[in-house]
Design an enzyme around this catalytic site. Structure first.
Site, PDB file in Angstrom:
ATOM      1  N   GLU A 105      18.213  59.154 -89.360  1.00 51.72           N
ATOM      2  CA  GLU A 105      17.187  58.407 -88.622  1.00 51.72           C
ATOM      3  C   GLU A 105      17.221  58.791 -87.131  1.00 51.72           C
ATOM      4  OE1 GLU A 105      16.371  54.218 -90.747  1.00 51.72           O
ATOM      5  OE2 GLU A 105      18.483  54.515 -90.225  1.00 51.72           O
ATOM      6  N   GLU A 125      21.258  54.398 -97.924  1.00 56.54           N
ATOM      7  CA  GLU A 125      21.445  52.949 -97.758  1.00 56.54           C
ATOM      8  C   GLU A 125      21.252  52.158 -99.048  1.00 56.54           C
ATOM      9  OE1 GLU A 125      20.340  54.413 -93.630  1.00 56.54           O
ATOM     10  OE2 GLU A 125      19.826  54.893 -95.692  1.00 56.54           O
TER      11      GLU A 125
END
Length: 697
Positions: A105, A125
């Site tokens: 990210e 995640e």
């Protein structure tokens, strides 16, 4: 100036370097340092372009697990990434090792990305019951489109640098291993070309192309089966969809709302426990970190059946030659044919090339003579469960194998010490219990005998890691950890059917809990003759093993999926269990023979008797030192028996249910059902009396 993030300049390139061993995780210090270094770079009039690079073996590999569960300290990662994306100077992220989760990210918040060919990127995640919460669900789709973003985010799988380049996640891939020099060269090239700031949030062609398509509905339909019972994968889809239906800022807001929902889900606690437990099991109690490990360059395998062939594949897959020995050539030929078919099926699915198939087949040799084991470093016996046969084999191995060779048994239940007694080197004998199919299942239950040396223990744990298994060290008793608990569950499942439940009712209760299949469907998959042989072995040893209607199935040649008939029947080419009226009739006849009057059995009773008996047995296993920690039991069941990872394993699940509730039920069944399995475990009673949990041990 942060201690873990530094700003320097090389020529016209401002270099922001992260140095936070071992994996440059996004701790508070790193986040604060990234903001401080960016501010310096923005003010540096001599810097035309900025480079984000990491020291050590990897780019930012994700969140700092040491901060899990603690209050967030500002700046939060979304704010850091927004600051980088909003920079008026171009920023290049130079990626090596792995850029995972918040690491990827962060890279997506930069304007350009260059990677070493060996690098991998991903957003894992979902494996912790979460979704990417710092813009990953909004930025990744803008680069790769809806379908690929959904696949990556809901699976959590990584992609290599070359694939990342093809997908548009990175802009360039370079060879070599000096990421700083690669990054500097790429940044200087961009600066020389006058490359503009290019923000991912402003890229819209992939979003426009997929707007209004039915890709999201189709993907949810596929997830309904693949991610049955899971919470976060569906929230991931919702978040990605927001990238195509909302303005960017609103999409980020929606992502944070969905991230919070995942954080509050009870599944997150189970998945986080599973994540840490898998890493903790490699630390064996009483085994020093510096214990010597023997080199394993070649292995021998006895038995070319389903287990032996699968075990051989594990070693060939990592380049270790394996020699399979059988008593007859036709058994070797059949076994080798199955191995080839497995590899060719993987090739058809694009997982292997034709060259890789031949390379792996070339590493697997066959023989009819134990003499071909003279130079191997490890031998794994994988024949059927018969103590006399296994002792005979180990006596032969003792004569043939070189000093220092490890002699292992794949036994699923039998006494390792008795097997070792057939040799003059019990310190070199160990259990290595693979799970079927051995080339697929991740668990390797390593069983220490009373005389197994620390060096051998350390070696088999290292071997597990080498062949991509999750190794768990357990003690020696009948069934060890996994099968000892499974046999208790199996006996209760059998008793429940005897009393009036149907096999499919029992199985449905277990699949509703999250297991991929129930007790009886699993027996069919493994082959119900396996359990039959175990019961016969126990009967031969003088144990009072009750009569079973499943014995009658075996005697009729119904061995499970391999004969297309067991507890269920199976259509040609299908693994889907179909209820068989003949079995229902056989069960009714068995009840009549035993004088049993069928009664109505509730789903709640099935859940309690199948699951609480396992918990009670698990407590006994801990008390006896067969398992060192409750997390060892959890890992055995998650990776060996399909216990839903989002429930954290049987002992973690028991803590959530409440040990006081479980103890009360155990005491009730001790009074009403009776039997050794329902005698409350002293440890369970102790924990309840002290108000503690298994996880407190």
């Amino acid at each position: 100036m942060s201690e873990v993030v530094a700003y320097t300049r090389e020529g016209n390139v401002g270099v922001i370097s992260v140095n936070y061993p071992p994996v440059n995780a996004l701790s508070h210090a790193v986040r604060a340092g990234l903001v401080s270094a960016l501010e310096q770079g923005q003010k540096d009039a001599e810097a035309d372009i900025l480079l984000l690079v990491c020291e050590g073996r990897t780019f930012i590999a994700g969140a700092d697990i040491r901060e899990f569960g603690k209050p967030l300290q500002e700046p939060g990662l979304p704010d850091v990434i927004n600051a980088y994306e909003s920079s008026d100077k171009p920023i290049v992220a130079a990626i090596h090792g792995t850029a995972l989760g918040g690491g990827l990210e962060t890279a997506l918040g930069c304007h350009y990305r260059v990677a070493l060919a060996s690098a991998k990127v991903g957003l894992p995640e979902v494996k912790l019951g979460l979704l990417p919460g710092a813009g990953g669900t909004q930025r990744l789709p803008r680069l790769v489109g809806a379908q690929k973003a959904l696949e990556m985010i809901t699976s959590g799988n990584f992609v290599g640098a070359r694939d990342a380049l093809a997908l548009g996640i990175v802009d360039a891939v370079e060879g070599g291993d000096d990421i700083r020099q690669v990054g500097l060269a790429y940044a200087q090239k961009l600066a020389g070309e006058g490359a503009p700031v290019r923000r991912v949030r402003d890229i819209s062609d992939k979003v426009e192309a997929d707007k209004g398509s039915d890709v999201f509905d189709q993907f949810r339909a596929g997830l309904a089966k693949k991610a049955r019972g899971l919470f976060s994968p569906f929230k991931c889809v919702d978040a990605v969809e927001a990238a195509f239906t909302l303005p960017f800022a609103e999409g980020l807001k929606r992502e944070r709302e969905l991230f919070k929902e995942c954080m509050e889900s009870p599944q997150r606690a189970g998945l986080v426990h599973s994540f840490f437990a898998e890493r903790e099991v490699s630390k064996v109690k009483g085994l020093a970190k510096d214990t010597p490990v023997r080199e394993v360059k070649s292995v021998g395998i006895i038995g070319a059946g389903t287990m032996g062939g699968g075990i051989a594949m594990n070693f060939a897959n990592v380049g270790i030659p394996a020699t399979i020995v059988e008593v007859k050539q036709d058994a070797l030929d059949r076994g080798l044919a199955v191995i080839r078919r497995n590899y060719e099926n993987s090739a058809k699915k694009g997982k292997l090339t034709a060259e890789q198939v031949e390379e792996r087949m070339g590493l697997i040799k066959t023989s009819l003579s134990y003499d071909d084991f003279r130079d191997v470093d490890l031998v794994i016996e994988a024949v059927f469960e018969n103590m006399a046969v296994k002792k005979e084999i180990f006596a032969k191995l003792d004569e043939v194998c070189k000093p220092g060779a490890i002699l292992a048994s794949n036994t699923s239940t039998l006494d390792i010490d008795e097997i070792a007694s057939a040799t003059k080197r019990p310190e070199d004998v160990v259990g290595m219990h693979f799970f079927s199919p051995a080339n697929v299942m991740k668990l390797l239950e390593n069983v220490r005998g009373s005389k197994t040396s620390d060096e051998v223990k350390a070696t088999v744990m290292a071997v597990a890691k080498k062949i991509n298994k999750v190794g768990v060290m357990v003690g020696n008793c009948h069934g060890f950890v996994g099968n000892r608990m499974l046999h208790k569950r199996g006996a209760e499942a059998m008793a429940l059917v005897n009393e009036g439940a149907s096999p499919q009712q029992v199985d449905k209760v277990l699949t509703d809990l999250g297991f991929p299949m129930g007790q009886f469907a699993m027996s069919d998959l493994a082959g119900i003759d396996v359990g039959y042989r175990i019961r016969e072995e126990r009967r031969n040893a003088g144990e009072d093993v009750p009569a079973s209607w499943m014995d009658k199935l075996v005697e009729q040649g119904r061995l499970g999926q391999k004969t297309q008939a067991g507890v269920y029947k199976y259509e040609e080419g299908s693994r889907a269990p179909v209820v068989d009226p003949e079995v229902e009739q056989l069960i009714e006849s068995f009840r009549a023979e035993q004088g049993i009057v069928a009664r109505e059995v509730t789903d709640q009773e099935i859940l309690e008797r199948c699951m609480y008996v396992m918990v009670n047995e698990g407590a006994k296993i801990l008390d006896e030192g067969i398992a060192d920690r409750s997390l060892d039991i959890d890992v055995v069941w998650i990776y060996g028996y399909g216990f839903p990872a989002y429930r954290g394993g049987p002992m973690f699940w028991a803590d959530q249910v409440g040990l006081d509730n479980i103890l009360a039920a155990v005491k009730n069944y001790n009074n009403t059902v009776g039997g050794e399995q329902w005698k409350p475990a002293p440890l369970l009673e102790k924990l309840v009396a002290e108000g503690r949990k298994f996880s407190d041990l």
